[in-house]
Scaffold this active site. Structure first.
Site, short mmCIF file in Angstrom:
data_model
loop_
_atom_site.label_atom_id
_atom_site.label_comp_id
_atom_site.label_asym_id
_atom_site.label_seq_id
_atom_site.Cartn_x
_atom_site.Cartn_y
_atom_site.Cartn_z
N PRO A 1 -78.41 -32.80 -28.33
CA PRO A 1 -79.21 -32.07 -27.33
C PRO A 1 -78.58 -32.09 -25.94
O PRO A 1 -78.24 -33.15 -25.44
CB PRO A 1 -80.53 -32.84 -27.34
CG PRO A 1 -80.16 -34.24 -27.73
CD PRO A 1 -78.95 -34.14 -28.62
N ASP B 1 -82.42 -32.24 -24.51
CA ASP B 1 -82.56 -33.58 -23.97
C ASP B 1 -83.45 -33.45 -22.74
O ASP B 1 -83.09 -32.78 -21.78
CB ASP B 1 -81.18 -34.10 -23.56
CG ASP B 1 -81.05 -35.59 -23.80
OD1 ASP B 1 -82.09 -36.25 -23.95
OD2 ASP B 1 -79.92 -36.09 -23.84
N TRP C 1 -80.04 -42.14 -23.80
CA TRP C 1 -79.09 -42.12 -24.92
C TRP C 1 -79.69 -42.73 -26.18
O TRP C 1 -79.27 -42.42 -27.28
CB TRP C 1 -77.81 -42.87 -24.55
CG TRP C 1 -77.05 -42.21 -23.46
CD1 TRP C 1 -77.06 -42.55 -22.14
CD2 TRP C 1 -76.17 -41.09 -23.57
NE1 TRP C 1 -76.25 -41.70 -21.43
CE2 TRP C 1 -75.69 -40.81 -22.29
CE3 TRP C 1 -75.76 -40.30 -24.66
CZ2 TRP C 1 -74.80 -39.76 -22.03
CZ3 TRP C 1 -74.87 -39.27 -24.41
CH2 TRP C 1 -74.40 -39.01 -23.11
N GLN D 1 -68.14 -38.36 -25.74
CA GLN D 1 -69.30 -38.83 -26.50
C GLN D 1 -68.97 -39.99 -27.44
O GLN D 1 -69.86 -40.53 -28.08
CB GLN D 1 -69.95 -37.68 -27.27
CG GLN D 1 -70.46 -36.57 -26.39
CD GLN D 1 -71.51 -37.02 -25.41
OE1 GLN D 1 -72.26 -37.96 -25.66
NE2 GLN D 1 -71.56 -36.39 -24.24
N TRP E 1 -73.13 -40.09 -27.23
CA TRP E 1 -73.96 -39.73 -28.39
C TRP E 1 -73.40 -40.21 -29.72
O TRP E 1 -74.13 -40.74 -30.55
CB TRP E 1 -74.15 -38.21 -28.39
CG TRP E 1 -75.20 -37.73 -29.32
CD1 TRP E 1 -76.51 -38.14 -29.38
CD2 TRP E 1 -75.05 -36.75 -30.36
NE1 TRP E 1 -77.18 -37.46 -30.37
CE2 TRP E 1 -76.31 -36.60 -30.99
CE3 TRP E 1 -73.98 -35.97 -30.80
CZ2 TRP E 1 -76.52 -35.70 -32.04
CZ3 TRP E 1 -74.20 -35.07 -31.85
CH2 TRP E 1 -75.45 -34.95 -32.46
N LYS F 1 -60.84 -31.87 -11.96
CA LYS F 1 -62.13 -31.64 -12.61
C LYS F 1 -62.65 -30.28 -12.18
O LYS F 1 -62.47 -29.88 -11.03
CB LYS F 1 -63.13 -32.71 -12.14
CG LYS F 1 -63.26 -33.87 -13.08
CD LYS F 1 -64.46 -34.72 -12.66
CE LYS F 1 -64.51 -36.00 -13.48
NZ LYS F 1 -65.46 -36.97 -12.92
N LYS G 1 -68.17 -27.12 -9.23
CA LYS G 1 -68.94 -25.98 -8.75
C LYS G 1 -68.70 -25.77 -7.27
O LYS G 1 -68.63 -24.66 -6.80
CB LYS G 1 -70.44 -26.26 -8.97
CG LYS G 1 -71.02 -25.47 -10.14
CD LYS G 1 -72.52 -25.58 -10.11
CE LYS G 1 -73.03 -25.99 -11.49
NZ LYS G 1 -74.40 -26.46 -11.50
#
Ligand code: ZN
Length: 936
Positions: A50, A89, A520, A556, A560, A593, A596
């Site tokens: 999610p 999530d 998590w 992850q 996750w 990276k 924005k």
């Protein structure tokens, strides 16, 4: 004229085609059909991790999202039913942080002032803010996913299953409360788990200081200790020396100092010193020193030198300042020595009343204040700036603090062997992650801090007796209702925090412990919680656990993937997933990276509007990112895919459709003649490609699968179609050969569309729809080639040689500066292998425009080609006619003549062989004129 196929334009807009196909899919419920039409008895189980819907989808979602589309599409075509429920999530720091930013909330006190109920309901309000955007953007990228049956981690049923997970772990003795040194984020005022910490290392500027600790029994003599966190110094209660380290006493101008022998030069630098004597660590242990800040509570060991094994001379002075409240080794040493515990900083990063002179100031300010203060008191030996890698909060980017606190843990270290054993059962793509990044992480696994001192999350279902500290863990809503004596419909903190009951044994009251779970933990509980196991769907769960396939980014392995693995192992001693595809990170083109703020990357939606989703998918899936490596995203890469792969294929497809329509060719024709070698070759290459793509996808290797496709399209375009141009269209006369060519080419395009379907679902659909009567390529079965044995390896090899000879022949022509249009008498081929058969030799003759091939079998490694460059008058005449044909064809193109449209030609020079030229150009008549021109 009625045509068999819809006309295909040269000016193709892939984004427009995609929009049209999206409407077609939606209207005809194609996605639903791809699931419904496959049997329930043959399923491929997919779990979707999610995402948070507090932001819009970005490349970090698009890459794994594409993998999550390709694999299920493939297995669907292989006959499997692949359900794809989307998930959201909803809980945790990311959401709370988002809201705090919006409401300009600075710290937790302001939340308490606002009230947890109001705060939580406000969180609930923003959680699904962007779901509508996701539901628009995700399908536009070609990803099929079921949004209607989505799951949310904040649904009562989902939360109840999480409680069941906690209770089950508690019953297995895998949950405990401990005093442990953790990283906390002072802004979020909560501990951060170790894998979250691992996600947020960044360079930070700090002060590196060496501090003087004066010996009580020898005024004027100082122990030197080093730290990069001066704010911890008020918490100092011990100094630690290494039992194996050699120490030394040196005299400066006025004072004496003690430190490790091998660090003297480094620590003193330019300062003058004189060695006075050697000192053993044993002599130092037990020595008392004057506290920097005398705030340790009385009665416990404090301000004394101890021995500790962890002390090294790698950094600092060989004497370590120990503040048990602020570091892992520190806490262990303090516990071992039964030393005092001084925690002069609150969880929100403010100085407490323990240190009155700095009360209320922030920990980050405290650094300078402590240095100033010690410097004034002449306790600072040296100080300089350093830049080091330091953990930051993965959500709010605040530097984290090492902080000892009481918290709830999952005892991961106790099941470590099982975690490692279960990892052996998982197939990782790329494979190196298995024992590399993930395996290493498991080997170093530590106990998992699962409680968060926050509000918006699933509360830890732990109630504690206010008299005896006795614990009761609640595992379901029913159980809670029974205990509390009232109905419960929502498990969020503000709804249950006042539910209490009497502890009949002790007479105390059972009260909720009050922490919420790490988000998590919630996403890691997804295999159970999204089907409300074990309260519902028991049988369904048993058939759908573990997952056959999951996919996410490589970070992850500490998120996750890890929490899924820990919980599945703890609960069932099984892995949670059998196959996992993990991709690298997408960076901006400059290697930074994506940000924005800096706008250093193109907006994905804009890119899709410009080039289409298929091109973006193809670019990403054939890049290093799918091999688990980082990708510096480049818009040019997408454009390249479009030009080199998509347009090449489009031109082949267009060539077929235009000619087949002009020839009024029908798909049902019966082929009477034997296929030519060229046809057999492209069909063999097709089968080979199908086999390669299938084998790779069978192993979830998208990168390798996709790598087979561009070379095939290249072969199709630059060899098969190039050598078949004269076999079709109005100028070709052999009807049976036409049928053969069309049948072959259509077969190739249809099969190619099928194997492209998982990767470029729109383009595949467009081509397939036009060439077949099927509803959708995605409802068809995957093409099957049973065995590699059917591939005619000899033919493949021979064609490589043919093309090699042509390549050499072209090079020889270039060197002799003779255009291909000029026919030549012969080409001499010096080759190690036996002479090729007539058909293959003819291909060489046509391609090189020579009348004869002279084959010489020679013992040489590389073939050689020599041209007879003598141009006889007869050859010249033919060459001139061919040049004229080329010029007329160019004009036909410019005037947009239909393929079968006849023309009149005005030319300064009439053709030598009028029949030949007029056939090739469908010209009725040739007239002499000043300039070459055509008339329709
Ligand atoms: Zn934070």
């Amino acid at each position: 004229m009625e045509t068999m196929f819809k006309p295909v334009s040269a000016k193709v807009s892939f984004p427009k085609i995609e929009e049209k196909i999206l409407r077609f899919w939606k209207k005809n419920k194609i996605f639903e059909k791809t699931i419904r039409r496959r049997p329930k008895t043959k399923e491929l189980v997919f779990y979707d991790g999610p995402p948070f819907a507090t932001g819009l989808p970005h490349y970090g979602h698009i890459v794994p999202g594409t993998v999550k589309d390709i694999i299920p599409r493939y297995w669907t075509m292989k006959g499997y039913r692949v359900e794809r429920r989307f998930g959201w999530d909803c809980h945790g720091l990311p959401v709370e942080y988002e809201l705090e930013r919006e409401l300009k909330i600075k710290d937790k006190k302001e939340i308490l002032k606002m009230g947890i109920a109001k705060f939580n309901e406000a969180c609930r309000g923003i959680v699904l803010r962007y779901t509508k955007e996701w539901e628009r953007v995700i399908p536009r990228l070609g990803r099929w996913v079921d949004f209607k049956n989505d799951y949310r981690t904040m649904d009562p049923a989902y939360m109840e299953s999480i409680w069941w997970v906690v209770k089950s772990l508690w019953d297995k003795g895998l949950i405990y409360e401990g005093y442990k040194s953790l990283h906390i984020c002072p802004r979020c005022a909560t501990p951060i788990s170790n894998f979250e910490v691992a996600q947020g290392y960044e360079d930070k500027k700090d002060k590196s200081v060496v501090i003087k600790f004066e010996l009580l029994d020898r005024p004027g003599t100082f122990l030197l200790a080093w730290t990069t966190t001066p704010w911890t110094l008020p918490g100092n209660v011990l100094l630690a020396v290494g039992p194996k380290i050699k120490y030394i006493e040196v005299s400066g101008e006025k004072e004496k100092y003690i430190l490790a022998k091998e660090k003297v030069k480094e620590v003193f630098g330019q300062q003058k010193f004189k060695v006075s004597k050697k000192i053993s660590s044993k002599e130092l242990v037990g020595k008392k020193y004057k506290p920097l800040f005398n705030i340790a509570p009385r009665g416990k060991k404090s301000y004394v030198v101890v021995a500790a094994d962890f002390v090294s001379t790698e950094e600092g002075t060989g004497i370590v300042h120990v503040a048990p409240a602020f570091g892992e080794e520190d806490l262990l040493t303090g516990q071992k020595e039964k030393a005092a515990f001084v925690q002069h900083i609150d969880m929100d990063g403010k100085v407490t009343k323990m240190l009155p002179k700095f009360k209320g100031i922030s920990v980050f300010e405290l650094n300078d204040r402590v240095i100033e203060d010690l410097s004034r008191r002449e306790l600072l030996f040296s100080s300089f700036d350093i830049v080091h890698s330091y953990p930051h909060c993965w959500r709010c980017e605040t530097p984290l603090l090492n902080y000892a606190m009481k918290t709830w843990f999952v005892a991961v270290t106790r099941i470590k062997d099982k975690l490692i054993a279960n990892n052996r059962k998982i197939k990782w793509v790329p494979s190196h992650v298995k024992y590399g990044r993930f395996g290493k992480w498991l080997e170093g696994a530590r106990d998992w801090a699962i409680s968060r001192n926050r509000y918006w999350g699933t509360p830890l279902p732990i109630w504690r007796c206010d008299k005896t500290e006795e614990i009761e863990v609640i595992g379901s809503i029913k159980e809670l209702e029974k205990k509390a004596g009232r109905k419960v419909s929502d498990l969020h903190l503000h709804k249950i925090k006042n539910l209490t009951w009497l502890n009949s044994k002790t007479g105390g009251t059972m009260r909720l412990s009050g922490e919420v779970l790490d988000c998590w933990f919630e996403s890691g509980s997804m295999p159970y919680a999204f089907s409300h196991y074990p309260f519902e769907n028991k049988k369904w769960f048993e058939e759908h656990f573990p997952a056959d396939f999951i996919a996410e980014s490589i970070d992850q392995t500490r998120g996750w993937f890890y929490t899924l693995h820990v919980l599945a192992t703890a609960l069932f001693n099984k892995p949670a997933f059998k196959n996992v595809v993990t991709n690298g990170m997408v960076l901006a083109e400059d290697g930074q990276k994506m940000s924005k703020r800096r706008k250093n990357y193109p907006d994905p939606e804009k890119l899709v509007r410009e080039y289409g989703a298929d091109a973006l998918r193809f670019y990403l899936m054939s890049s290093a990112v799918i091999k688990g490596e980082d990708l510096c995203f480049s818009e040019k890469g997408v454009v390249n895919v479009l030009r080199r792969v998509f347009l090449t294929l489009w031109n082949v497809y267009r060539f077929f459709v235009i000619n087949a329509n002009v020839d009024q060719w029908k798909t049902q024709v019966e082929i009477k003649s034997k296929p030519k070698k060229l046809d057999l070759w492209i069909l063999t290459r097709l089968n080979e490609t199908v086999l390669n793509v299938t084998e790779s996808l069978e192993h979830y290797d998208i990168s390798q699968a996709l790598g087979n496709i561009p070379p095939f399209i290249e072969d199709l375009s630059t060899w098969y179609v190039r050598r078949s141009r004269d076999r079709v269209g109005p100028t070709a006369v052999d009807k049976e050969d036409k049928d053969l060519t069309y049948t072959t080419l259509r077969t190739v395009l249809v099969v190619l569309a099928k194997i492209l379907a998982p990767f470029t679902p729109f383009l595949a659909e467009e081509i397939h729809k036009n060439l077949t009567d099927d509803d959708s390529v995605h409802l068809t079965d995957w093409p099957e080639v049973r065995t590699r044995k059917v591939l005619d390896q000899e033919l493949l090899k021979q064609m490589v040689l043919v093309r090699k000879i042509c390549e050499l022949g072209h090079a020889a022509r270039k060197e002799a500066k003779i255009k291909v249009r000029q026919p030549l008498k012969s080409a001499k081929c010096k080759v190690q292998s036996a002479k090729l058969d007539v058909e293959l030799l003819q291909l060489i003759k046509d391609e090189l425009n020579v009348k004869e091939i002279i084959w010489q079998k020679k013992k040489i490694k590389e073939p050689r080609v020599e041209l007879d460059t003598e141009i006889t008058p007869q050859l010249r005449v033919e060459g001139e006619d061919r040049e004229l044909i080329r010029q007329i064809q160019q004009l036909r193109k410019e005037r947009k003549c239909r393929l079968d449209e006849t023309i009149d030609v005005i030319t300064p020079r009439l053709p030598h062989n009028q029949g030949f030229v007029s056939h090739a150009t469908i010209a009725r008549d040739f007239k002499k004129g000043e300039k070459l021109a055509i008339k329709k």
